[in-house]
Design an enzyme around this catalytic site. Structure first.
Site, mmCIF file in Angstrom:
data_model
loop_
_atom_site.group_PDB
_atom_site.id
_atom_site.type_symbol
_atom_site.label_atom_id
_atom_site.label_comp_id
_atom_site.label_asym_id
_atom_site.label_seq_id
_atom_site.Cartn_x
_atom_site.Cartn_y
_atom_site.Cartn_z
ATOM 1 N N CYS A 75 0.840 -1.185 0.000
ATOM 2 C CA CYS A 75 0.000 0.000 0.000
ATOM 3 C C CYS A 75 0.883 1.245 0.000
ATOM 4 O O CYS A 75 1.784 1.362 0.832
ATOM 5 C CB CYS A 75 -0.899 -0.043 1.239
ATOM 6 N N GLU A 76 0.626 2.151 -0.904
ATOM 7 C CA GLU A 76 1.450 3.352 -0.983
ATOM 8 C C GLU A 76 1.207 4.320 0.175
ATOM 9 O O GLU A 76 1.986 5.246 0.369
ATOM 10 C CB GLU A 76 1.257 4.066 -2.317
ATOM 11 N N HIS A 77 0.156 4.116 0.935
ATOM 12 C CA HIS A 77 -0.151 5.022 2.040
ATOM 13 C C HIS A 77 0.547 4.628 3.338
ATOM 14 O O HIS A 77 0.886 5.497 4.140
ATOM 15 C CB HIS A 77 -1.657 5.089 2.275
ATOM 16 N N HIS A 78 0.728 3.316 3.573
ATOM 17 C CA HIS A 78 1.293 2.853 4.841
ATOM 18 C C HIS A 78 2.487 1.917 4.660
ATOM 19 O O HIS A 78 3.082 1.488 5.643
ATOM 20 C CB HIS A 78 0.224 2.113 5.658
ATOM 21 N N GLN A 116 -4.955 -0.373 -4.911
ATOM 22 C CA GLN A 116 -5.561 -1.445 -5.701
ATOM 23 C C GLN A 116 -6.304 -0.912 -6.918
ATOM 24 O O GLN A 116 -6.261 -1.511 -7.996
ATOM 25 C CB GLN A 116 -6.492 -2.271 -4.817
ATOM 26 N N HIS A 144 -6.240 -6.097 2.768
ATOM 27 C CA HIS A 144 -5.292 -5.018 3.020
ATOM 28 C C HIS A 144 -4.872 -4.993 4.485
ATOM 29 O O HIS A 144 -5.706 -4.828 5.370
ATOM 30 C CB HIS A 144 -5.923 -3.675 2.629
ATOM 31 N N CYS A 146 -3.355 -2.744 6.019
ATOM 32 C CA CYS A 146 -3.599 -1.450 6.661
ATOM 33 C C CYS A 146 -4.994 -1.415 7.297
ATOM 34 O O CYS A 146 -5.214 -0.695 8.274
ATOM 35 C CB CYS A 146 -3.409 -0.293 5.682
#
Length: 184
Positions: A75-78, A116, A144, A146
């Site tokens: 995940c690019e956020h976490h 995704q 996910h 996250c």
């Protein structure tokens, strides 16, 4: 500019309050850097190299589906994993692609920092570009970390995305056939 990932991971380990010189952690910065390079190797791949001229002339015009292609992404956020499977279909237009190349395309895009929704579209557009198919469909289901390991902590949730291009977007019956064949 070259960044020493080993040193970066050593700084992260130190920042969380651990002793990077502790026996169990001495080699961890190097192992973590190697793992991260592996998990993001998709940045060093391109469609032409992945397909490697494995597109062949064919009279086939029936739907081709590759189901349950497992993938692992971050995940690019976490920077936490999301894990799932992709169902990929195309309608040949005088050309077919080598079976393993579809899985390799999924891997190329999943081995990047991702969301995704974007990954689903990237896979569909790449397959369309490689084959010039009448249509491409990609459906992905993933869990996910996250959502599971932090924040809301929902252990049984999964996310489903799909992208339909060409005939799969234009024809309800083609889209329905794909969804029925993958069990959706």
């Amino acid at each position: 500019m070259s960044i020493d990932m080993d040193k970066c991971f050593a700084q992260i380990i130190t920042a969380i309050g651990e002793d990077v010189d502790r026996e169990g952690l001495v080699k961890t910065p190097h192992r973590a850097a190697d793992a991260f390079r592996f998990l993001t190797r998709g940045y060093h791949q391109d469609l032409e190299t992945v397909v490697n001229e494995a597109v062949f002339t064919s009279d086939s015009d029936e739907m081709v589906i590759v189901r349950d292609i497992e993938f692992y992404s971050l995940c690019e956020h976490h920077l936490l994993p999301f894990i799932g499977h992709a169902n990929v279909a195309y309608l040949p237009n005088g050309k077919v692609i080598g079976l393993s190349k579809i899985a390799r395309i999924v891997d190329m895009f999943s081995r990047r920092l991702q969301i995704q929704e974007n990954m689903t579209r990237e896979i569909a557009e790449a397959l369309l570009q490689a084959t010039d198919a009448h249509g491409v469909a990609v459906q992905i289901t993933a869990r996910h970390m996250c959502m599971m390991m932090r924040g809301v902590g929902k252990q049984n949730s999964s996310m489903s995305t799909s992208v339909m291009l060409g005939a799969f977007r234009d024809s309800q019956s083609t889209r329905n056939e794909f969804l029925q064949l993958i069990g959706r």
